[in-house]
Design a protein around this motif. Structure first.
Motif, PDB file in Angstrom:
ATOM      1  N   THR A   1       0.817  -1.215   0.000  1.00  0.00           N
ATOM      2  CA  THR A   1       0.000   0.000   0.000  1.00  0.00           C
ATOM      3  C   THR A   1       0.846   1.259   0.000  1.00  0.00           C
ATOM      4  OG1 THR A   1      -0.103  -0.054   2.417  1.00  0.00           O
ATOM      5  CG2 THR A   1      -1.892  -1.142   1.217  1.00  0.00           C
ATOM      6  N   SER A   2       2.141   1.119  -0.110  1.00  0.00           N
ATOM      7  CA  SER A   2       3.014   2.293  -0.093  1.00  0.00           C
ATOM      8  C   SER A   2       3.364   2.716  -1.512  1.00  0.00           C
ATOM      9  CB  SER A   2       4.298   1.989   0.678  1.00  0.00           C
ATOM     10  OG  SER A   2       5.135   1.154  -0.090  1.00  0.00           O
ATOM     11  N   ALA A   3       4.065   3.817  -1.593  1.00  0.00           N
ATOM     12  CA  ALA A   3       4.471   4.332  -2.902  1.00  0.00           C
ATOM     13  C   ALA A   3       5.824   3.783  -3.333  1.00  0.00           C
ATOM     14  CB  ALA A   3       4.535   5.858  -2.850  1.00  0.00           C
ATOM     15  N   ASN A   4       6.363   2.848  -2.555  1.00  0.00           N
ATOM     16  CA  ASN A   4       7.699   2.325  -2.875  1.00  0.00           C
ATOM     17  C   ASN A   4       7.665   0.817  -3.036  1.00  0.00           C
ATOM     18  OD1 ASN A   4       9.028   4.936  -2.496  1.00  0.00           O
ATOM     19  ND2 ASN A   4       8.511   4.638  -0.348  1.00  0.00           N
ATOM     20  N   ASP A   5       8.386   0.343  -4.031  1.00  0.00           N
ATOM     21  CA  ASP A   5       8.517  -1.096  -4.208  1.00  0.00           C
ATOM     22  C   ASP A   5       9.191  -1.703  -2.977  1.00  0.00           C
ATOM     23  OD1 ASP A   5       7.558  -0.609  -6.703  1.00  0.00           O
ATOM     24  OD2 ASP A   5       9.395  -1.120  -7.781  1.00  0.00           O
ATOM     25  N   GLY A   6       8.839  -2.932  -2.699  1.00  0.00           N
ATOM     26  CA  GLY A   6       9.481  -3.643  -1.600  1.00  0.00           C
ATOM     27  C   GLY A   6       9.978  -5.000  -2.052  1.00  0.00           C
ATOM     28  N   LEU A   7      10.999  -5.485  -1.375  1.00  0.00           N
ATOM     29  CA  LEU A   7      11.565  -6.797  -1.681  1.00  0.00           C
ATOM     30  C   LEU A   7      11.239  -7.752  -0.530  1.00  0.00           C
ATOM     31  CD1 LEU A   7      15.115  -5.679  -2.909  1.00  0.00           C
ATOM     32  CD2 LEU A   7      13.069  -6.104  -4.280  1.00  0.00           C
ATOM     33  N   VAL A   8      10.786  -8.936  -0.891  1.00  0.00           N
ATOM     34  CA  VAL A   8      10.423  -9.915   0.131  1.00  0.00           C
ATOM     35  C   VAL A   8      11.086 -11.251  -0.206  1.00  0.00           C
ATOM     36  CG1 VAL A   8       8.538 -10.974   1.417  1.00  0.00           C
ATOM     37  CG2 VAL A   8       8.174  -8.782   0.283  1.00  0.00           C
ATOM     38  N   THR A   9      11.686 -11.852   0.797  1.00  0.00           N
ATOM     39  CA  THR A   9      12.297 -13.166   0.660  1.00  0.00           C
ATOM     40  C   THR A   9      11.755 -14.062   1.767  1.00  0.00           C
ATOM     41  OG1 THR A   9      14.327 -12.102  -0.100  1.00  0.00           O
ATOM     42  CG2 THR A   9      14.480 -14.423   0.510  1.00  0.00           C
ATOM     43  N   ALA A  10      11.399 -15.283   1.425  1.00  0.00           N
ATOM     44  CA  ALA A  10      10.997 -16.255   2.447  1.00  0.00           C
ATOM     45  C   ALA A  10      12.232 -17.075   2.816  1.00  0.00           C
ATOM     46  CB  ALA A  10       9.891 -17.152   1.920  1.00  0.00           C
ATOM     47  N   ARG A  11      12.392 -17.295   4.117  1.00  0.00           N
ATOM     48  CA  ARG A  11      13.577 -18.011   4.581  1.00  0.00           C
ATOM     49  C   ARG A  11      13.163 -19.043   5.622  1.00  0.00           C
ATOM     50  NH1 ARG A  11      18.174 -14.952   8.040  1.00  0.00           N
ATOM     51  NH2 ARG A  11      16.462 -15.016   9.542  1.00  0.00           N
ATOM     52  N   GLY A  12      13.533 -20.268   5.367  1.00  0.00           N
ATOM     53  CA  GLY A  12      13.194 -21.328   6.306  1.00  0.00           C
ATOM     54  C   GLY A  12      14.410 -21.755   7.096  1.00  0.00           C
ATOM     55  N   ARG A  13      14.160 -22.290   8.303  1.00  0.00           N
ATOM     56  CA  ARG A  13      15.272 -22.794   9.107  1.00  0.00           C
ATOM     57  C   ARG A  13      14.911 -24.162   9.649  1.00  0.00           C
ATOM     58  NH1 ARG A  13      17.426 -20.680  14.892  1.00  0.00           N
ATOM     59  NH2 ARG A  13      16.039 -22.335  15.576  1.00  0.00           N
ATOM     60  N   VAL A  14      15.847 -25.057   9.482  1.00  0.00           N
ATOM     61  CA  VAL A  14      15.721 -26.375  10.077  1.00  0.00           C
ATOM     62  C   VAL A  14      17.025 -26.665  10.795  1.00  0.00           C
ATOM     63  CG1 VAL A  14      15.519 -28.829   9.636  1.00  0.00           C
ATOM     64  CG2 VAL A  14      14.094 -27.249   8.379  1.00  0.00           C
ATOM     65  N   THR A  15      16.942 -26.927  12.067  1.00  0.00           N
ATOM     66  CA  THR A  15      18.108 -27.250  12.893  1.00  0.00           C
ATOM     67  C   THR A  15      19.314 -26.363  12.549  1.00  0.00           C
ATOM     68  OG1 THR A  15      18.816 -29.000  11.397  1.00  0.00           O
ATOM     69  CG2 THR A  15      17.372 -29.629  13.223  1.00  0.00           C
ATOM     70  N   GLY A  16      19.085 -25.082  12.506  1.00  0.00           N
ATOM     71  CA  GLY A  16      20.191 -24.142  12.345  1.00  0.00           C
ATOM     72  C   GLY A  16      20.547 -23.815  10.917  1.00  0.00           C
ATOM     73  N   ASN A  17      20.025 -24.531   9.959  1.00  0.00           N
ATOM     74  CA  ASN A  17      20.322 -24.243   8.559  1.00  0.00           C
ATOM     75  C   ASN A  17      19.247 -23.345   7.968  1.00  0.00           C
ATOM     76  OD1 ASN A  17      22.728 -25.894   7.847  1.00  0.00           O
ATOM     77  ND2 ASN A  17      21.416 -27.531   8.600  1.00  0.00           N
ATOM     78  N   TYR A  18      19.698 -22.239   7.402  1.00  0.00           N
ATOM     79  CA  TYR A  18      18.765 -21.345   6.742  1.00  0.00           C
ATOM     80  C   TYR A  18      18.785 -21.600   5.237  1.00  0.00           C
ATOM     81  CZ  TYR A  18      18.157 -18.486  10.925  1.00  0.00           C
ATOM     82  OH  TYR A  18      17.838 -18.053  12.172  1.00  0.00           O
ATOM     83  N   VAL A  19      17.630 -21.621   4.663  1.00  0.00           N
ATOM     84  CA  VAL A  19      17.505 -21.753   3.214  1.00  0.00           C
ATOM     85  C   VAL A  19      16.486 -20.718   2.759  1.00  0.00           C
ATOM     86  CG1 VAL A  19      16.965 -23.255   1.287  1.00  0.00           C
ATOM     87  CG2 VAL A  19      17.992 -24.213   3.342  1.00  0.00           C
TER      88      VAL A  19
END
Lengths: 465, 515
Positions: free
Chosen positions: A273-291
């Motif tokens: 709803t803003s006037a600026n583009d936004g960047l979104v990333t989904a990040r999962g974690r399993v037992t300390g590992n981020y993907v």
């Protein structure tokens, strides 16, 4: 010897073992087993086409009858070839029932001649069998057929749900990979002159237990996050999670997830709803590992839409601990999440998503009340005999002339829908409807649309049984 | 499973799912995003001709569950009597080559300044030709009256500078250091004009007082296409200059003309302008979003384009590096949704792990440099050289030095950045390798479809000892990929490391069963 071996085409059914018009010679045929396809491109099933070779005597009381029977075979293969290339309406199929088999009415669509076929391009010599008092010629048919044998379809229907609730259908237990056609029904088009007002919708499917819908506002914490009520725009559960700022995160905790798997696909209903583009990333974690998934651009001043983040994967097969949505922007942005979806796509043959692009209607078309349905064809089920292309068909238009019509819709992604078991779950997700600002698809009464799903599964056999 | 579909344009009407018609083909990615896709379709002749005759360019998309694996516009279409149709498409980066771009962004040199003549736009009735000493020696703008000549307010000495004709941008700032030694009644001034010669504003002026005066000029004004430095008698009537030549003058040094009001000209602002320019003409070919453009924070003092290809110029900007120590090279291109990215190289790439089943590795000193200096120029165009910078951290015992061109910049700072960027990129040995592998894994050990591997991603050989590697990627045990090619029929992946060398540098993977 087989109990049934026929070819069906526009001229009827040719019985290749009736002994009168056709007779397969001894050891003249055995079904070929299809290998897996190498290509990852969908639309024709996971198994490769195979070439069949049938050597048979074409018989008749007269030489003319023999030629007529040969002509029928040739015509059938001609039609198959033209059907596959797209200029003939109906498919030609081979039907086979092995002696003592339990699977009845197995069939496979024929795609045309294979090299060396003797129903065309060869000189036929008629022989008279004085002992049998019959004319005959011996020839070898060679043709290409779909790799899988199919049985007639069986169906199951889900309860009617309000999106984004999960639709579940229970089928009889059958474990070999089998294609499914889908019909989504219950669209209340009302009587107004309305095109389908969602520019796009999503159909997401997986095995029973392979889908989960999580409310945006059920986050565990984050930075720059708040909960905002938006029942006016039919937010699921009445509220959304809102990120505001140039950098931050919304995180969802470890107790949230019921779906596990090695590869998880993530979709989310979002708006900016803003006037600026936004960047979104989904990040999962399993037992300390981020993907992380790849980053998505959510453009400024956008209405709600469904975004597919792609997949995260875990080789260690553990349960997802946390999932974060990471936000960044060059200037302050405001991005809302109404809900997001977790899909186990570890086995990509039984799970996936397709974006349906509703741009294939005539603006003069109207809807009849409650008559709209969306039909999804994976391209390798029994529907392939009428349209050998994966497709999404919307039915129930009332055309300007009053006749009920249907139209194929655009689609993004291969709807190669199949199951390996008895459970099938799916989501129909759409935004818009009466207002592009609506988080969920609304009908002309400004009510969130309810729908049900009918699954039509065609049991498949790699080897006739 | 993947779907291949045609639309009338990006986001336009869906035309057809052509997945089942594909008999062969491949797609590739390179340092600029989606590179090309070529497929052969088996259609009936009428359908083939229909696609052939559709106005284009069509948009082709290969997707998995609605997620783009490759997408771009169809540029080459070939059909035959038997109904086969060949399509070749290129990624959205291609749109940056559609239009020539002309604009000045910033200049600090005196190139282009000359004595004005009466026929120049806006100069009629103001210029007295051949009565002044005018030069650009030593990077200055200099005007001085000549002995025994007579002057009026309309008999001025003028120097003029034209921005590129019909460029996309007009000058909005002018800065310089002025030294003025003029008798009373004389005036030095800087004027801004439109291309048609209409006065926009007087940017700066200073009246002589018989003594040396200095001033810092920093003017901001509405868009102008012509700048003029003028020296004139402003005391009324006619005066005769009786002093010696060179006794009185106006001199400007350290000049800078910019077409942006930003204090510095950074590459991200130019990249955004390129996006706006191309999107403004071909809105269906590149997204207007600039969300993936980040700033290297290096002031580009001398940057001007005349009929330039934006794609080429963006690639040059990406290679200039940023203001970090050591400087980072940038990458530019477009992936899904036509959004242009301009960011630190590899910052959005994924890291994949492989187990090699066949390996040939050769180290070479070709392309290895442990020392570098940059060449640049001063305001008058004289070639200058930076000091030499060395880095022997990779353990190479000899000095291999490279002269790096910093182009036409007059900035010693920027030249130094370009030198250090190049040195940082060439200080490690460059490998030549042939590697075979069957599958790619992520950091958790999960296998991924091979078509997920893209240029810009890093490939790490995890069953190869980490014998060297001051940086990641170290280019022996790990590579950043400059090109990938995926065969749509067989599922085979071919990749090239970013330091692609002429001989071996091709890594080939075979799609493992079930991927």
């Amino acid at each position: 010897m087989a109990q049934t071996l026929t070819i069906t085409y526009s001229g009827g059914t040719l019985n290749l073992i009736d002994g009168t018009n056709y007779a397969v010679v001894r050891d003249g045929w055995a079904p070929t087993v299809a290998p897996l396809r190498e290509t990852p491109i969908g639309g024709v099933g996971p198994y490769a086409d195979v070439a069949e070779e049938i050597t048979l005597n074409v018989r008749g009381a007269t030489a003319a009858t023999v030629y007529a029977n040969v002509a029928a075979l040739a015509q059938a293969l001609d039609e198959a070839d033209r059907w596959w290339r797209g200029d003939y309406p109906s498919g030609v199929y081979l039907r086979y029932q092995v002696g003592g088999g339990s699977g009845t009415n197995l069939f496979a669509a024929i795609k045309g001649r294979a090299s060396g076929d003797e129903t065309a391009g060869v000189k036929l010599t008629i022989t008279y069998d004085s002992a049998a008092i019959i004319y005959y010629t011996t020839l070898t048919m060679r043709f290409i057929r779909y790799g899988l044998w199919l049985q007639n379809p069986e169906t199951a229907t889900s309860a009617t749900v309000t999106q984004p609730a999960i639709m579940s259908a229970s089928l009889a237990t059958y474990t070999p990979l089998s294609p499914c056609k889908i019909t989504i029904s219950g669209f209340d088009g009302n009587t107004a002159d309305l095109p389908f007002k969602s520019p796009e919708s999503w159909f997401v499917w997986s095995y029973n237990g392979g889908l989960q819908v999580i409310e945006g506002e059920s986050y565990a914490g984050g930075a720059g996050v708040s909960t905002v009520a938006d029942s006016t725009n039919f937010a699921s559960n009445g509220s959304v999670a809102r990120f505001t700022g140039t950098s931050g995160v919304i995180n969802y905790g470890s107790t949230t997830y019921t779906v596990t798997g090695r590869r998880l696909m993530i979709l989310a209903a979002m708006r900016n709803t803003s006037a600026n583009d936004g960047l979104v990333t989904a990040r999962g974690r399993v037992t300390g590992n981020y993907v992380s998934t790849r980053t998505i651009v959510v453009k400024a001043n956008t209405n709600p839409a469904i975004y597919n983040f792609g997949t995260i994967a875990f080789g260690i097969g553990a349960r997802l601990d946390y999932l974060d949505f990471l936000f960044s922007a060059s200037a302050s942005t405001t991005i809302d999440i109404d809900y997001w979806v977790l899909v186990d796509v570890s086995d990509s043959t039984i799970a996936g998503a397709v974006r349906i692009i509703h741009n294939m209607y005539n603006t003069t078309d109207t809807f009849g009340a409650g008559a709209i349905s969306v039909n999804i064809n994976p391209g390798w089920s029994d529907d392939s005999l009428t349209r050998p292309t994966q497709s999404v068909l919307m039915s129930g238009f009332a055309a300007s002339g009053g006749a009920s019509v249907s139209a194929y819709q655009g689609m993004d992604g291969a709807p190669s829908i199949a199951t390996r078991g008895n459970g099938f779950t799916a989501l129909f997700l759409a935004t818009g409807g009466q207002s592009a600002a609506h988080w969920r698809f609304t009908n002309t009464s400004n009510i969130v649309q309810t729908v049900s799903m009918t699954v039509s599964r065609t049991r498949s056999y790699l080897v006739p049984q | 499973m993947l779907q291949l579909a045609l639309s009338s344009s990006y986001g336009g009407a869906f035309l057809a799912d052509i997945s089942r018609h594909v008999t062969g083909g491949s797609f590739s990615t390179n340092v600029h995003g989606f590179a090309d896709l070529a497929v052969t379709l088996d259609l009936n002749p009428m359908d083939a001709y229909a696609y052939f005759t559709l106005p284009g360019p069509l948009w082709i998309k290969l997707s998995e569950s609605g997620l783009p694996i490759w997408e771009g516009r169809v540029e080459d279409v070939t059909t035959r009597l038997d109904g086969t149709l060949d399509l070749r498409a290129f990624g959205a980066w291609r749109a940056m080559s559609d239009l020539p771009y002309t604009a000045l962004w910033s200049t600090t040199t005196v190139d282009g300044w000359r004595a004005a003549v009466a026929t120049d736009p806006g100069q009629s009735g103001a210029v007295a030709e051949n009565r002044f000493s005018i030069d650009t020696n030593g990077g200055r703008l200099y005007i001085a009256p000549q002995k025994n000549n007579s002057y009026t307010a309309t008999a001025q000495g003028r120097m003029i500078y034209f921005l590129p004709s019909n460029g996309s941008r007009g000058a909005v700032t002018f800065s310089a250091s002025a030294t003025v030694l003029l008798p009373t009644g004389w005036l030095a001034a800087v004027y801004a004009y439109t291309a048609a010669g209409v006065l926009v504003t007087t940017v700066w002026s200073l009246t002589g007082n018989g003594s040396t005066q200095t001033a810092t000029i920093s003017g901001t004004f509405s868009s102008a296409d012509i700048l003029v430095l003028a020296l004139l008698w402003n005391g009324g009537g006619t005066t005769t200059y009786a002093n010696e030549n060179g006794d009185f003058y106006v001199k400007l040094t350290g000049i800078r003309i910019k077409t942006t009001t930003s204090a510095s000209v950074y590459a991200d602002e130019i990249a955004k302008a390129f996006v706006s320019f191309v999107n403004g003409v071909n809105s269906s070919q590149i997204s207007s979003s600039t969300a993936l453009i980040s700033s290297p924070s290096n002031d580009l003092t001398d940057i001007s384009y005349a009929d330039a290809n934006p794609a080429d110029e963006l690639a040059k900007l990406a290679n200039l590096g940023d203001n970090q120590t050591p400087p980072n090279i940038y990458e530019v291109g477009a992936w899904e949704d036509q959004v242009l990215y301009f960011r630190k190289r590899g910052s959005a790439g994924r890291t994949w792990y492989i187990d090699v089943r066949a390996l040939t590795l050769q180290r070479s000193m070709d392309g290895l440099y442990t020392s570098a200096y940059a060449t640049y120029q001063d305001a008058s165009g004289r070639t200058l050289r930076t000091t030499t910078s060395s880095d022997t951290s990779a353990g190479v015992s000899i000095t291999r030095r490279q002269a790096v061109s910093a182009g036409t910049t007059t900035s010693a700072t920027l030249a130094g950045v370009i030198r250090d960027t190049s040195l940082n990129d060439t200080k490690n040995p460059q490998p030549r390798a042939t590697i075979g592998f069957d599958a790619v894994y992520d950091s958790t050990g999960a296998t991924w479809p091979l078509y997920y591997v893209r240029a810009g991603d890093t490939l790490v050989i995890r069953n190869f000892p980490a014998v060297i590697g001051p940086s990641t990627p170290d280019r022996l045990r790990s590579f950043r990929l400059s090109r990938t090619s995926f065969d749509l029929k067989t599922g085979a992946l071919s990749v090239e490391p970013e330091t692609a060398l002429p001989s071996l540098d091709v890594l080939v993977a075979r799609l493992a069963a079930g991927l």
